[in-house]
Design an enzyme around this catalytic site. Structure first.
Site, mmCIF file in Angstrom:
data_model
loop_
_atom_site.group_PDB
_atom_site.id
_atom_site.type_symbol
_atom_site.label_atom_id
_atom_site.label_comp_id
_atom_site.label_asym_id
_atom_site.label_seq_id
_atom_site.Cartn_x
_atom_site.Cartn_y
_atom_site.Cartn_z
ATOM 1 N N LYS A 64 50.584 28.856 44.351
ATOM 2 C CA LYS A 64 50.128 27.535 43.929
ATOM 3 C C LYS A 64 50.940 27.037 42.737
ATOM 4 O O LYS A 64 51.225 25.849 42.630
ATOM 5 C CB LYS A 64 48.640 27.603 43.568
ATOM 6 C CG LYS A 64 47.772 27.665 44.810
ATOM 7 C CD LYS A 64 46.297 27.808 44.461
ATOM 8 C CE LYS A 64 45.948 29.237 44.125
ATOM 9 N NZ LYS A 64 44.520 29.460 43.940
ATOM 10 N N GLU A 67 40.505 30.274 43.526
ATOM 11 C CA GLU A 67 40.582 29.775 42.154
ATOM 12 C C GLU A 67 40.930 28.296 42.257
ATOM 13 O O GLU A 67 41.946 27.955 42.874
ATOM 14 C CB GLU A 67 41.680 30.540 41.412
ATOM 15 C CG GLU A 67 41.655 30.346 39.933
ATOM 16 C CD GLU A 67 42.777 31.131 39.244
ATOM 17 O OE1 GLU A 67 43.042 30.838 38.082
ATOM 18 O OE2 GLU A 67 43.385 32.016 39.889
ATOM 19 N N ARG A 93 48.721 40.520 52.310
ATOM 20 C CA ARG A 93 48.924 39.069 52.156
ATOM 21 C C ARG A 93 49.859 38.568 53.232
ATOM 22 O O ARG A 93 50.721 39.302 53.707
ATOM 23 C CB ARG A 93 49.585 38.786 50.806
ATOM 24 C CG ARG A 93 48.644 38.698 49.657
ATOM 25 C CD ARG A 93 49.438 38.517 48.384
ATOM 26 N NE ARG A 93 49.494 37.131 47.966
ATOM 27 C CZ ARG A 93 48.554 36.538 47.234
ATOM 28 N NH1 ARG A 93 47.472 37.209 46.884
ATOM 29 N NH2 ARG A 93 48.673 35.283 46.854
HETATM 30 P P1 ATP Z 1 48.338 31.937 44.749
HETATM 31 O O1 ATP Z 1 49.281 32.975 44.270
HETATM 32 O O2 ATP Z 1 48.839 31.153 45.908
HETATM 33 O O3 ATP Z 1 47.828 31.064 43.654
HETATM 34 P P2 ATP Z 1 45.909 33.431 44.670
HETATM 35 O O4 ATP Z 1 45.712 34.765 45.279
HETATM 36 O O5 ATP Z 1 45.962 33.314 43.210
HETATM 37 O O6 ATP Z 1 47.137 32.752 45.377
HETATM 38 P P3 ATP Z 1 43.254 32.461 45.063
HETATM 39 O O7 ATP Z 1 42.775 31.080 44.968
HETATM 40 O O8 ATP Z 1 42.859 33.412 43.993
HETATM 41 O O9 ATP Z 1 44.820 32.416 45.201
HETATM 42 O O10 ATP Z 1 42.930 33.053 46.500
HETATM 43 C C1 ATP Z 1 41.681 33.057 47.141
HETATM 44 C C2 ATP Z 1 41.696 34.157 48.164
HETATM 45 O O11 ATP Z 1 42.775 33.968 49.081
HETATM 46 C C3 ATP Z 1 41.897 35.512 47.525
HETATM 47 O O12 ATP Z 1 40.967 36.405 48.100
HETATM 48 C C4 ATP Z 1 43.299 35.896 47.885
HETATM 49 O O13 ATP Z 1 43.393 37.268 48.073
HETATM 50 C C5 ATP Z 1 43.534 35.141 49.195
HETATM 51 N N1 ATP Z 1 44.946 34.817 49.380
HETATM 52 C C6 ATP Z 1 45.732 34.052 48.592
HETATM 53 N N2 ATP Z 1 46.994 33.995 49.059
HETATM 54 C C7 ATP Z 1 47.020 34.745 50.193
HETATM 55 C C8 ATP Z 1 48.023 35.093 51.139
HETATM 56 N N3 ATP Z 1 49.281 34.662 51.008
HETATM 57 N N4 ATP Z 1 47.675 35.885 52.185
HETATM 58 C C9 ATP Z 1 46.415 36.325 52.316
HETATM 59 N N5 ATP Z 1 45.426 36.036 51.461
HETATM 60 C C10 ATP Z 1 45.706 35.267 50.401
HETATM 61 MG MG MG Z 2 44.672 33.602 41.708
#
Ligand code: ATP
Ligand code: MG
Length: 554
Positions: A269, A34, A259
């Protein structure tokens, strides 16, 4: 080899067999960030799994910006995400997409569901919907569930046309109000949101929900395996429901993995952005940040991040990994590959009383004793040198074997010197240390083979260069600042950055380019700062210490 395959690869192996779901197909994955912030070390794990799985099977991986949510998305983030992924060595070739490119098709699929009697326009407000969601024993309710198809089609078209205000109506999938999985209790698949989209402007005022949009994006791109983190596990039945009830050929399979969490930092983020906005760190690429650009600026290498991700494995249980393990992976890589150099961080003058005034000589020093192919460099030496202030004690502490009056040390690669005296200023502070060198010990080895307990590093005062050194400590004082019942901002380490000006570097470092990494002898691994380091005004970040405080389990 076969035993060590992670569970995702085991599943894919099975599915590739004759008769399997993807028999004869190219494995096709996607990474769907995202664009509302920069990538962090947790994303590195997802990248390793998404791109790495495709690479392992000779398949391909798409990069797709998950921009279905109109708020807080920005081109700056899109470019930064691309740069970070390339830096890690992954490539999506010509397969770069925006989820928002599919809005028209998503709308059509929603209409298809309505026509099939599988979706309806609901007029419950968010509060009412919450009240009527039921519990494990009571099904949810919606008085609009049996609304005629024609009426839903009409209302949905008018939702799109902007006739209704935010929250007035939603489109819900008609699945099972009594499902034990609440995600299946007629989930909302479209909502009204009168907000411009970062790419499409005000073309839309209704936006698809993630659970509806994501399977469609995957199916339209021909994704075979949609790999995502564990929080989507309970959403998988809905994912399957969507791909099975709309007219798409490709039926991707979602597989969830744990994760990555890491100690002494946060990986959300939103929280990282809050730390930037409140000035705790200087930006997304502050070298203390767990972002990929922060780690890179700090001195991390792509190889160290790959090794870290790979060794953490792929599991089904979320875990928190010690930050020290990440440091271990960096230290291991830089130990192999970084050039050695001498740098004195907190200098004091060393004067060799019996060394001829005006004389200079050079020593040939290996750039990396672990790798001959990295060659040698010349290090100059003369009567006045700089050494670390802490390498001298006028009155030695017990077990102190470095310089003190009467004691001998080895100046790395140069000579044995014996301390004879020191100078003081009016307040009694030591301003210079005097010693005499043993001319017969050139190269650092005494002719008579006598034992010298300590070796210290030095730089030649005549031609050394000044630099700023930035030393870092953990950003948070506690291992898990992220726990639900505490405020992570209460655990910020006020001493996470120490700036030292006037460090003295050997002259070979004068042309260090941004991001060049070195082992400064005895001081640790350092990286020339990519933003602030300039020829003539060098700035180095301490990437990691030399000492290994981390012992990986055997
Ligand atoms: P955040 O909470 O940091 O904003 P998010 O999951 O909303 O993380 P995205 O940009 O949606 O962030 O993530 C893109 C991809 O990375 C998704 O498939 C998500 O599952 C994966 N991802 C994000 N954070 C982690 C993590 N800590 N460990 C493993 N995979 C992750
Ligand atoms: Mg997200």
């Amino acid at each position: 080899m076969a035993e060590s395959k992670n569970f995702i690869h085991q599943i894919i192996d099975e599915e590739l067999k004759p008769g399997g779901r993807v028999y004869g197909q190219k494995i096709h994955t996607r990474f769907p960030p995202e664009p509302n912030g920069y990538l962090h070390i947790g994303h590195a794990k997802a990248l390793e799994i998404d791109f790495g799985t495709a690479e392992a099977y000779g398949g391909i991986c798409n990069l797709r910006m998950d921009d279905t949510n109109p708020t807080k998305e920005d081109e700056e983030y899109v470019e930064a995400i691309k740069e970070d992924i390339h830096w890690l060595g992954h490539d999506w070739e010509d397969r770069f997409f925006y989820a928002s490119e599919y809005f028209d098709q998503m709308y059509d699929f929603a209409v298809e569901l309505i026509k099939k009697g599988l979706a309806y326009v609901c007029e419950l407000t968010p509060d009412q919907m919450r009240e009527m969601r039921g519990d494990t024993k009571t099904p949810a309710q919606s008085p609009y569930r049996n609304r005629p198809i024609e009426e839903s089609l009409d209302l949905f078209a008018r939702m799109r046309a902007g006739e209704f205000e935010d929250g007035k109506m939603t489109l819900r999938a008609k699945i099972d109000l009594a499902s034990g999985n609440f995600n299946m209790r007629d989930p909302v698949i479209y909502r009204i949101n009168h907000l411009p989209h970062h790419r499409l402007g005000d073309k839309w005022c209704i936006y698809p929900m993630y659970d509806f949009a994501h399977p469609i994006e995957d199916a339209l791109e021909g994704i075979t395996h949609s790999l995502c983190s564990l929080e989507f596990e309970a959403h998988r039945p809905l994912y399957d429901w969507v791909v099975n009830n709309i007219s798409v050929e490709c039926k991707p399979r979602q597989i969830e993995f744990a994760r990555l969490g890491i100690t002494h930092t946060v990986l959300s983020k939103r929280k990282l952005r809050a730390m930037i906005e409140s000035g705790i760190v200087s930006g997304w690429d502050d070298p203390r940040m767990p972002t990929l650009c922060g780690l890179r600026r700090r001195g991390y290498t792509p190889a160290s991040i790959h090794n870290f991700s790979e060794r953490n494995g792929v599991a089904k249980i979320n875990s928190v990994v010690d930050f020290a393990f990440l440091e271990y992976c960096l230290r291991e890589d830089l130990n192999e590959h970084a050039k050695r150099a001498m740098a004195v961080i907190r200098p004091i003058k060393l004067i060799i009383d019996n060394y001829p005034e005006g004389q200079t000589e050079e020593f040939d020093v290996e750039n990396n004793p672990k790798d001959e192919s990295m060659g040698t460099r010349k290090v100059s030496f003369s009567k006045e040198l700089w050494i670390e202030a802490e390498d001298f004690m006028e009155v030695p502490a017990p077990k102190y074997f470095r310089l003190y009056p009467g004691n001998e040390v080895r100046l790395k690669s140069a000579y044995i010197v014996k301390c004879v005296s020191c100078d003081h200023d009016a307040e009694g502070n030591v301003t210079a240390v005097h010693c005499e060198y043993d001319e017969s010990s050139r190269g650092g080895n005494p002719a008579d083979g006598r034992k010298i307990k300590s070796t210290i590093h030095w730089v030649n005062a005549a031609d050394c260069i000044d630099a700023e050194i930035r030393l870092y400590d953990r950003l948070f004082t506690t291992e898990q600042p992220d726990l639900a019942d505490c405020n992570y901002l209460d655990f910020i380490n006020p001493d996470s950055l120490t700036v030292v000006k006037g460090a003295k570097l050997e002259s070979s470092l004068a042309d260090a380019a941004p991001e060049d990494r070195f082992q400064f002898l005895r001081n640790g691994y350092f990286c020339a700062d990519s933003k602030d380091s300039k020829p003539g005004a060098l700035v180095f970040n301490k990437a990691v210490s030399l000492k290994d405080s981390y012992k990986p389990e055997a």
